[in-house]
Write an enzyme that holds these catalytic residues in place. Structure first.
Site, PDB file in Angstrom:
ATOM      1  N   LYS A  54      26.720   8.386   3.055  1.00 41.52           N
ATOM      2  CA  LYS A  54      27.380   8.977   4.228  1.00 41.52           C
ATOM      3  C   LYS A  54      28.808   9.388   3.885  1.00 41.52           C
ATOM      4  O   LYS A  54      29.264  10.477   4.234  1.00 41.52           O
ATOM      5  CB  LYS A  54      27.367   7.986   5.402  1.00 41.52           C
ATOM      6  CG  LYS A  54      25.985   7.857   6.030  1.00 41.52           C
ATOM      7  CD  LYS A  54      25.884   6.714   7.026  1.00 41.52           C
ATOM      8  CE  LYS A  54      24.434   6.554   7.486  1.00 41.52           C
ATOM      9  NZ  LYS A  54      24.208   5.380   8.337  1.00 41.52           N
ATOM     10  N   GLN A  98      27.506   0.284  10.078  1.00 44.01           N
ATOM     11  CA  GLN A  98      26.153   0.271   9.512  1.00 44.01           C
ATOM     12  C   GLN A  98      25.377  -0.956   9.997  1.00 44.01           C
ATOM     13  O   GLN A  98      25.881  -2.074   9.941  1.00 44.01           O
ATOM     14  CB  GLN A  98      26.236   0.271   7.971  1.00 44.01           C
ATOM     15  CG  GLN A  98      24.901   0.363   7.280  1.00 44.01           C
ATOM     16  CD  GLN A  98      24.205   1.714   7.508  1.00 44.01           C
ATOM     17  OE1 GLN A  98      24.844   2.757   7.508  1.00 44.01           O
ATOM     18  NE2 GLN A  98      22.907   1.684   7.725  1.00 44.01           N
ATOM     19  N   ASP A 121      27.385   7.793  16.055  1.00 44.99           N
ATOM     20  CA  ASP A 121      25.967   7.406  16.023  1.00 44.99           C
ATOM     21  C   ASP A 121      25.314   7.620  17.388  1.00 44.99           C
ATOM     22  O   ASP A 121      24.087   7.649  17.491  1.00 44.99           O
ATOM     23  CB  ASP A 121      25.832   5.919  15.624  1.00 44.99           C
ATOM     24  CG  ASP A 121      25.449   5.741  14.161  1.00 44.99           C
ATOM     25  OD1 ASP A 121      24.924   6.708  13.569  1.00 44.99           O
ATOM     26  OD2 ASP A 121      25.670   4.643  13.625  1.00 44.99           O
TER      27      ASP A 121
END
Ligand code: NDP
Length: 298
Positions: A54, A98, A121
């Site tokens: 990422k 994460q 997200d």
């Protein structure tokens, strides 16, 4: 009949190029690039790869990507303090933690602590609520990527029967909301659904996000349906032997070889939904950066 393959790698490249152009324009106008902060707690090997990818993908399109690695024994309070710092840093547009998190940290408390306007997200309850009430702002990346793949397939969603198998907050539920917003008639199926095969057979658009290797068989697919396989399952082909590691293979939640004979279009695993998820994360970071600047300028 053999289905058209929906090439997520190629489409992700297109999305990244679009984002690269948008990021360059943003940076020129505002004197700084959009900023994405990725937090990893602990040393889970898969998470290490995901977070590094990422950060790298962000940098490749000109986003200021930064990976923070915190020790596995980080307390919930310490993580919340770090989030508070990033929430209040004006050069940070996107924050991503994460998952999964170590046991001592409550996942929901952490996700709830990210400012909704930096929640790239799209997991914050405010963003989930905005999507459910028909005013999407930051939308989870995997469902967004899946919608782009449906667009690539030329799937007619209006009035179509769509079935989403899996009802997680990060994939199944937001996917169903996006399909509903596109005027499909949506059924959500899950582990308690009776006769899942019959439910799937009604789908013009079938999205599967379960996490069970090849659960959906070819004869569950309506002839001509468009199939989006979100699942990523590593299966063992041969056990470890004589110092050699086990031979493994990544497969989806759909029995690909069978389903491709019935579907009109289908995503492969790997190379379908997976690459789209990161591309849409980059896009979400740009969307967040633009929205924050617009909000600041009134
Ligand atoms: P979750 O485990 O959070 O949710 C799984 C869902 O599947 C649940 O709603 C569960 O039902 C349902 N389910 C489980 N077993 C069955 C069954 N036998 N029949 C019908 N439904 C069932 O998973 P995620 O949504 O996080 O992920 C799903 C898959 O997608 C995984 O393979 C994951 O690796 C992959 N994934 C891929 C991404 C990508 O970028 N390609 C990104 C995110 C996920 P219930 O609610 O009743 O328990």
């Amino acid at each position: 009949m053999s289905a058209t393959l929906l090439d997520g790698k190629k489409l992700a490249e297109t999305v990244r190029n679009e984002v690269r152009v948008g990021v360059a324009e943003f940076t020129k106008t505002h004197g700084r690039p959009p900023g994405l902060e990725v937090i990893l707690v602990g040393e889970d090997p898969a998470s290490q790869i995901y977070t590094r990818n990422k950060e790298k993908a962000a940098k490749e399109v000109g986003i200021r990507g930064k990976l923070h690695v915190l020790p596995a024994d980080t307390s919930e309070d310490a993580l919340l303090r770090e989030l508070d710092r990033l929430n209040n840093d004006d050069t940070v547009d996107g924050i991503l933690v994460q998952l999964p998190l170590p046991k001592q940290i409550r996942e929901q408390r952490v996700l709830d602590a990210i400012r909704p306007d930096k929640d790239v997200d799209g997991f914050h309850p405010v963003n989930a609520g905005m999507l459910a009430s028909g005013r999407p702002s930051l939308v989870p990346c995997t469902p967004r990527g899946s919608m782009r793949l449906l667009d690539l397939a030329g799937a007619r969603l209006e009035g179509a029967r769509a079935v989403v198998v899996g009802r997680s907050n990060i994939v199944g539920k937001p996917m169903a909301q996006l399909l509903l917003a596109a005027n499909a008639t949506v059924t959500m199926a899950h582990s308690r659904t009776k006769d899942l095969a019959a439910v799937c057979r009604e789908a013009d658009v079938l999205v599967v996000a379960v996490g069970k290797a090849e659960l959906v068989r070819g004869d569950w697919v309506k002839p001509g349906a468009v199939v989006i396989d979100v699942g990523m399952n590593r299966i063992e082909l041969a056990p470890a032997k004589d110092g050699e590691p086990a031979k493994t293979k990544l497969v989806g939640d759909v029995a690909f070889d069978e389903a491709k004979e019935r579907a009109s279009a289908i995503t492969p695993v790997p190379g379908g939904v997976g690459p789209m998820t990161i591309a849409c994360l980059l896009d979400n970071t740009l969307v967040a950066a633009r929205a924050r600047v617009a909000a600041k300028n009134g």
